[in-house]
Enzyme design. Structure first.
Site, PDB file in Angstrom:
ATOM      1  N   SER A   1      41.676   5.848 -23.205  1.00 41.04           N
ATOM      2  CA  SER A   1      41.261   7.314 -22.724  1.00 41.04           C
ATOM      3  C   SER A   1      40.923   6.796 -21.508  1.00 41.04           C
ATOM      4  CB  SER A   1      39.807   7.150 -23.324  1.00 41.04           C
ATOM      5  OG  SER A   1      38.861   8.365 -23.128  1.00 41.04           O
TER       6      SER A   1
ATOM      7  N   TYR B   1      31.087   4.460 -25.304  1.00 40.96           N
ATOM      8  CA  TYR B   1      32.403   4.931 -25.934  1.00 40.96           C
ATOM      9  C   TYR B   1      33.432   4.200 -24.494  1.00 40.96           C
ATOM     10  CZ  TYR B   1      36.868   7.305 -25.925  1.00 40.96           C
ATOM     11  OH  TYR B   1      38.159   8.172 -26.713  1.00 40.96           O
TER      12      TYR B   1
END
Length: 689
Positions: free
Chosen positions: A566, A579
């Protein structure tokens, strides 16, 4: 016993043209004990109007490379009968001359190339002709006393033709034999098959089925199950145990047969196969040779038989014998080629198409799962033929030179040219986690579109099955399978890779893509939320990568892993510490594996997307609201917000990420590992430093 499938309500009426022939052909091909995959041919003589408006007699016949069970109107070829029959007065004709001549007889140059056995049909004075390779008939034709057996069954109603490779000579021998026997109802071709005929398509079909039925009844009345193949030598290993052994050795086997070109390897442990491989005579019978030319093309002259005692359960010994016997097979095949080669012949892969292992079953190799399954299906037919032939007498086969001349026959090799060209990922197997979601689904579809087979692993089994169904419908059965897998469960991951091994033989590409996302300020981040991110995005990626690494090492043919990270892997996302930290750990894990995998040819790279909202289960969860809240905007405005913050002013879609994944998995990046590729439209805060 063969089942008569003719249905008056579904059958085209007499004189319905080509539809009659298509219907009959499909019925014959629907029973593989009657017609092998790709084998046999059917014909019909009729008339049609040519390009000058003349009514001319023609023969419709199966086109080369098609299959009776699935062929349609466009797979048949029409040829002028007058031109074909003009050849009957010749004494000889080479294959090359015959093919060139037949091309000039075609009513339409756009029709497929005519069957190798066109003249066999043309020279017989019957409107409808069937040529098939039924198990029961080939059992007679491959028994040492086959002609005598045929006399007991059919009396003087048959013509026996010694083995001759299909072509002009065989066609004329059959026509003369029928002409010389007014009572003839069938032709038996030694080590080859059956020819029957009729005045109508229906009567021709009924005759084919009734002849096979006569032969099969005769054989079945004499079968003694306890004595088949010399009786049983080994007990059957329980199903769960033998599949566990198979899944353990298949990656090793696949690696061994992939030294020249990658292969797909399939597994079969059906009752018929186990009865044969566990028998006393399997080792001897399997090495006699192929039962008929149509088998040999897909199974080679002989299979590889592993002489292993399954009652010892000695897996180390099995692995050792497998390696040794594969090397011996390659050496023997190379010598076989050298002894028989003709000028200009190029050797195929010197690896077996069929591997027989007592206690375990049969494994088959091929350029695709489809081709491996054809080898499997044809060896099932070979087992049935050996069962029938040894019930009647001794099983005999083509000689070595006859076998070679079929395997490397230019007219047979032509069929291989009809296959589509191999693509970037042909012969490779990809394992995609999170395969039911947006990025995963598009990645699976993209990989298959470029030749791959794919294992779609997802906690959402229903979604994965839907993706697999769509792929198989578009690209052919067996190109994709769905497996339920929770990446956080070690046993789930191991079982998913076992299923991949049992289905395809192993894995070449792994896309670590399964994911989730949560968003909370640090002081509101619970331990449960923290652990959830770590379990899925770190531990899950570790478990998948570790299992893949073990399998790739065992195969010994390298491999590629692609981690889907990501933007947050390199950027500290606001209110997303759990995250972001997990995503950072992902790409560092990828780099660590890249260091260890280099010596084994295992490459590991990472793709970093951002804001891929389309089709995403993550973005359709609370994550959308949480991220919108973090930026102080409405959820519906999020996509436009993300577009405007990119330097390219673009949105990023699943296909963009799939393209990057395929690049890393492909030969284009063969010398790249430990690399990060950002696909986020250009977010300056996430530029790597």
């Amino acid at each position: 016993m063969p089942i008569n499938l003719w249905e008056e309500t579904k059958a085209p009426q007499a004189d319905a043209g080509l539809n009659e022939l298509v219907y009959r052909s499909n019925l014959l091909g629907s029973d593989r004990s009657v017609a092998n995959w790709g084998g046999g041919n059917t014909s019909m003589k009729t008339s049609m109007i040519d390009f000058r408006g003349r009514d001319v007699e023609v023969m419709w016949i199966k086109g080369s490379g098609s299959d009776l069970g699935t062929m349609k109107n466009n797979h048949f070829t029409a040829l002028r009968l007058e031109d074909l029959n003009a050849l009957y007065d010749r004494n000889e004709m080479t294959d090359e001359d015959m093919v060139a001549y037949l091309a000039n007889c075609m009513m339409d140059s756009k029709h497929p190339r005519a069957s190798i056995e066109t003249l066999l049909h043309a020279f017989l004075p019957f409107k409808h002709v069937d040529h098939t390779h039924p198990d029961a008939i080939i059992s007679i034709c491959c028994a040492h006393n086959g002609k005598q057996i045929a006399e007991r069954i059919f009396g003087d109603r048959f013509v026996w033709v010694p083995y001759v490779r299909p072509g002009f000579k065989l066609s004329k021998m059959i026509a003369e034999g029928v002409q010389n026997n007014p009572r003839a109802e069938l032709v038996l071709m030694e080590k080859h098959g059956l020819v029957t005929w009729g005045d109508t398509s229906e009567s021709c079909y009924h005759k084919t089925i009734s002849i096979i039925d006569e032969a099969e009844r005769y054989i079945n009345e004499r079968i003694q199950v306890e004595k088949l193949f010399g009786g049983m030598k080994y007990e059957v290993i329980p199903a769960e145990e033998r599949s566990a052994i198979a899944s353990e050795i298949m990656p090793l086997l696949r690696g061994a047969v992939c030294q020249n070109k990658r292969m797909i390897v399939t597994y079969d442990d059906s009752d018929a196969v186990l009865r044969f491989v566990n028998s006393r005579d399997a080792g001897t019978l399997s090495q006699v040779g192929a039962a008929c030319p149509d088998h040999l093309v897909h199974t080679k002259m002989v299979p590889l038989y592993i002489d292993w005692d399954p009652e010892t359960r000695n897996i180390e010994q099995l692995v050792r014998k497998l390696k040794e016997d594969l090397e011996a097979f390659e050496a023997a095949y190379t010598q076989y080629f050298a002894r028989n080669q003709n000028k200009g012949d190029l050797m195929f892969e010197p690896v077996p198409r069929v591997i027989l292992i007592p206690g375990i079953g049969m494994m088959n190799t091929g350029s695709s799962r489809f081709m491996a399954r054809i080898s499997c299906a044809l060896y099932h037919r070979a087992i049935a033929v050996m069962q029938g032939a040894t019930t009647l007498g001794d099983f005999v086969s083509l000689s070595e030179n006859e076998s070679y001349n079929v395997e490397y026959w230019p007219l047979e090799l032509y069929k291989l040219t009809l296959a589509p060209a191999e693509a970037e990922f042909s012969r490779q197997v990809a394992f995609v986690t999170g395969g039911a979601g947006g990025i995963g689904r598009v990645t699976c579809q993209s990989l298959v579109s470029q030749g791959a087979h794919v294992v779609i692993a997802d906690l959402n089994l229903e979604g994965a099955e839907k993706v697999a169904e769509q792929i198989n419908e578009q690209y052919g059965a067996g190109r994709a399978i769905a497996v339920r897998m929770d990446v956080t469960q070690e046993e789930d991951v191991a079982n998913a890779f076992k299923q991949a091994a049992l289905t395809y033989g192993g894995v070449d590409i792994v896309v670590n893509n399964a994911g989730l996302a949560t968003s909370s300020p640090l002081d509101q981040t619970s331990l449960r939320e923290w652990n959830l991110n770590m379990n899925v995005l770190v531990t899950g990626y570790f478990l998948v990568a570790r299992e893949a690494f073990k399998g790739m090492k065992q195969q010994g043919t390298g491999g590629s892993m692609v981690f889907v990270g990501s933007k947050n892997s390199v950027y500290a996302g606001k209110s997303a510490s759990a995250y972001s930290t997990a995503k950072a750990a992902e790409i560092h894990l990828a780099r660590c594996i890249a260091v260890e995998g280099g010596e084994y040819g295992i490459r590991v790279n990472s793709v970093l997307p951002d804001a891929v909202l389309q089709g995403s289960a993550i973005w359709n969860s609370s994550w959308r609201e949480e991220r919108a809240a973090a930026y102080g905007i409405e959820p519906d405005d999020l996509e436009e917000y993300y577009r405007k913050r990119t330097t390219l002013l673009v949105n990023v879609y699943p296909q963009d990420i799939a393209d990057a994944i395929l690049y890393f998995a492909s030969s284009q990046s063969a010398k790249t590992t430990g690399c990060i590729l950002t696909v986020d439209g250009g977010v300056p805060a996430a530029f790597t430093r």
